[in-house]
Scaffold this active site. Structure first.
Site, mmCIF file in Angstrom:
data_model
loop_
_atom_site.group_PDB
_atom_site.id
_atom_site.type_symbol
_atom_site.label_atom_id
_atom_site.label_comp_id
_atom_site.label_asym_id
_atom_site.label_seq_id
_atom_site.Cartn_x
_atom_site.Cartn_y
_atom_site.Cartn_z
ATOM 1 N N HIS A 82 0.839 -1.201 0.000
ATOM 2 C CA HIS A 82 0.000 0.000 0.000
ATOM 3 C C HIS A 82 0.874 1.252 0.000
ATOM 4 O O HIS A 82 1.850 1.311 0.742
ATOM 5 C CB HIS A 82 -0.892 -0.025 1.246
ATOM 6 C CG HIS A 82 -2.044 0.900 1.170
ATOM 7 N ND1 HIS A 82 -1.922 2.267 1.276
ATOM 8 C CD2 HIS A 82 -3.363 0.670 1.007
ATOM 9 C CE1 HIS A 82 -3.123 2.824 1.187
ATOM 10 N NE2 HIS A 82 -4.011 1.877 1.015
ATOM 11 N N LYS A 166 11.172 19.227 6.177
ATOM 12 C CA LYS A 166 12.135 18.198 6.564
ATOM 13 C C LYS A 166 11.349 17.050 7.195
ATOM 14 O O LYS A 166 10.621 17.254 8.171
ATOM 15 C CB LYS A 166 13.089 18.818 7.594
ATOM 16 C CG LYS A 166 14.254 17.977 8.037
ATOM 17 C CD LYS A 166 15.277 18.872 8.743
ATOM 18 C CE LYS A 166 16.310 18.052 9.499
ATOM 19 N NZ LYS A 166 15.780 17.504 10.762
ATOM 20 N N HIS A 168 10.390 13.675 9.303
ATOM 21 C CA HIS A 168 10.855 13.007 10.531
ATOM 22 C C HIS A 168 11.691 11.809 10.066
ATOM 23 O O HIS A 168 11.236 11.039 9.212
ATOM 24 C CB HIS A 168 9.649 12.561 11.349
ATOM 25 C CG HIS A 168 9.991 11.948 12.679
ATOM 26 N ND1 HIS A 168 10.562 10.706 12.791
ATOM 27 C CD2 HIS A 168 9.847 12.408 13.946
ATOM 28 C CE1 HIS A 168 10.747 10.413 14.066
ATOM 29 N NE2 HIS A 168 10.322 11.450 14.783
ATOM 30 N N PRO A 169 12.896 11.611 10.598
ATOM 31 C CA PRO A 169 13.807 10.593 10.027
ATOM 32 C C PRO A 169 13.204 9.187 9.983
ATOM 33 O O PRO A 169 13.472 8.442 9.038
ATOM 34 C CB PRO A 169 15.025 10.661 10.952
ATOM 35 C CG PRO A 169 14.600 11.425 12.159
ATOM 36 C CD PRO A 169 13.506 12.336 11.724
ATOM 37 N N ALA A 171 9.646 8.519 11.178
ATOM 38 C CA ALA A 171 8.170 8.541 11.117
ATOM 39 C C ALA A 171 7.657 9.238 9.865
ATOM 40 O O ALA A 171 6.453 9.208 9.587
ATOM 41 C CB ALA A 171 7.590 9.214 12.361
ATOM 42 N N GLY A 172 8.524 9.860 9.088
ATOM 43 C CA GLY A 172 8.134 10.429 7.805
ATOM 44 C C GLY A 172 7.226 11.630 7.909
ATOM 45 O O GLY A 172 7.524 12.581 8.631
#
Lengths: 299, 299
Positions: A82, A166, A168-169, A171-172
């Site tokens: 998905h 920018k 979250h490294p 959590a996106g």
């Protein structure tokens, strides 16, 4: 009578039972909120939760779930069929009782701001909360998926609604918004010709000139060897079910095709069906809020 | 999910505000019970209360209301247009959620026994609680009214179901029973000929060979100059609304008459209308309990 809002957060985890059960525990731990349902799909690697609650409770529950997901799900390691862009991919708020979409937009903004402020996850507001026309549609926001978001956010037209450009490294990015309840509604035809279902879907769906709040495609039901007009009714007040049924009926006649049945998939608000009963029974001056007994029992 | 039962006691007082407000206070004072509505009619000299509650609460509320009415209402001084036989004339219990008519029959018997035991008011069980066929119909039980009950109870065939064959001197006799929710449903015709409405009412009502759970008469709507088939749907699962509408439609055609509208009077359970939406929209395999969102919110 209390206001009731539904929230249907989608998480990018459909395999790790410890994480899924952790989300369940978080959801059940918030006062004023009920977890109605949750389902996980391993190949999609995604879980969908359905909660209802009062205005305060649903905001708290949504935030706490997003927080937990951001701590437990690492998108750099996520694989699934998905499309997705964040540990919590999307958080829609839906008006259920004594509450308007506008109030749900406010709720979505409150939650979006808190998520960004406390967790540093950039947020896009979508659907009825969208601040720009090209952010109404989730698919457009999510295009490029998690892996493409770092670059996408640097484009000025894709600056997030909350937070810096920018991701979250781990959590996106998350989309938060308000929308009307969606009714998944399919109409079955007595033909094995999918072209007819496709032609009719094109006629009834808003994107190609049909009803504004109807999305639809033709699909083949292989096991029954019949074609189906498969629809999402995204605002059953703006586009009532009976109206697409009667339109499908008269359009199908051109091909000598008839409706042999329909399907409601999953949950529907009572009003989506009662509006159609009112039409067919020709009920004059019906007051849904006052005359439906159950509406006096919800509080 | 909690069981919900409705109770609609009818009291022989529609003028004295102090007594009516006293009944309201009693109803509101019972935990687990909500007073949905009450209305009084001065010429009928009668008040109808609508309460909902859980199994324990609704029994307590019904008893406390009957007790208060027996202390405040003196039937030897009562005058009103509506037939009546007791200070509390009739106490129906109606299944609303997760409860059967059979459970409501049990509830009615519990309350009947307690009323008789603590207040010495003789009780007839009626409708689905009736112990004999000629006690199903309230009108037959009530025939003779308060003034005739002293003699009527002495007849062996009219011995009360609870208590001795002796009326309460001021509170008379009360009927207690369980029944399905009633939907008051009228269909309007584009004719000023009441004979046609009367003929159609005779066709659809159970008493003259029509649908078992439909009662109906023809009436003239003088202000609109149209005839109406006025019905009480006493079991909307046994006789769905759409079925009488479609029957009225094809019977009216014989006279060149059409349906121009319908009316639902007062409250209706959502399911009475959703059943008809299912029919007209041809929905396959719909699960009312699971698929209607609001059913997950009631507790």
């Amino acid at each position: 009578m209390a206001k009731i809002i539904e929230c249907i957060p989608n998480f990018s985890e459909g395999q790790d039972q410890a994480i899924i059960e952790g989300l369940v525990t978080v959801a059940k731990g918030v006062p004023g909120v009920t977890l109605l349902d949750y389902s996980s799909d391993a190949s999609h690697n995604r879980s969908v939760f359905t909660l209802v609650g009062d205005v305060e409770g649903i905001q708290e529950a949504a935030f706490q779930l997003v927080k937990f997901a951001s701590e437990k799900i690492d998108m750099t390691k996520h694989h699934g069929e998905h499309p997705r862009m964040g540990a919590t991919d999307v958080v829609p708020f839906v008006p259920i009782k004594d509450v308007t979409v506008a109030e749900c937009v406010e709720v979505s903004k409150n939650v979006a701001e808190r998520i960004n402020h406390e967790l540093s996850i950039p947020i896009f507001l979508y659907e009825d909360s969208a601040q720009k026309p090209d952010r109404v549609n989730l698919a457009r926001i999510r295009k490029g998926q998690f892996e493409g978001m770092t670059e996408k956010l640097k484009q000025p037209e894709w600056a997030p609604d909350y937070g810096e450009a920018k991701i979250h490294p781990t959590a996106g990015v998350t989309a938060v918004g308000a929308r009307m309840p969606l009714v998944a509604f399919n109409v079955n035809l007595d033909t094995d010709n999918i072209d007819i279902a496709n032609k009719i879907a094109k006629i009834v769906r808003g994107s190609s000139g049909g009803f504004k709040y109807c999305k639809g495609i033709g699909v083949m039901l292989e096991d029954r060897n019949i074609a189906q007009v498969s629809m999402n009714m995204v605002n059953y007040e703006g586009t009532p079910l009976y109206r697409v049924v009667e339109t499908i009926r008269f359009e199908a006649k051109r091909y000598g095709v008839n409706i042999i049945g329909s399907e409601v998939i999953g949950l529907t608000p009572a009003k989506a069906l009662i509006d159609s009963a009112e039409y067919y029974l020709q009920i004059e001056a019906f007051d849904y809020g006052k005359q439906v007994l159950e509406n006096h029992l919800l509080n």
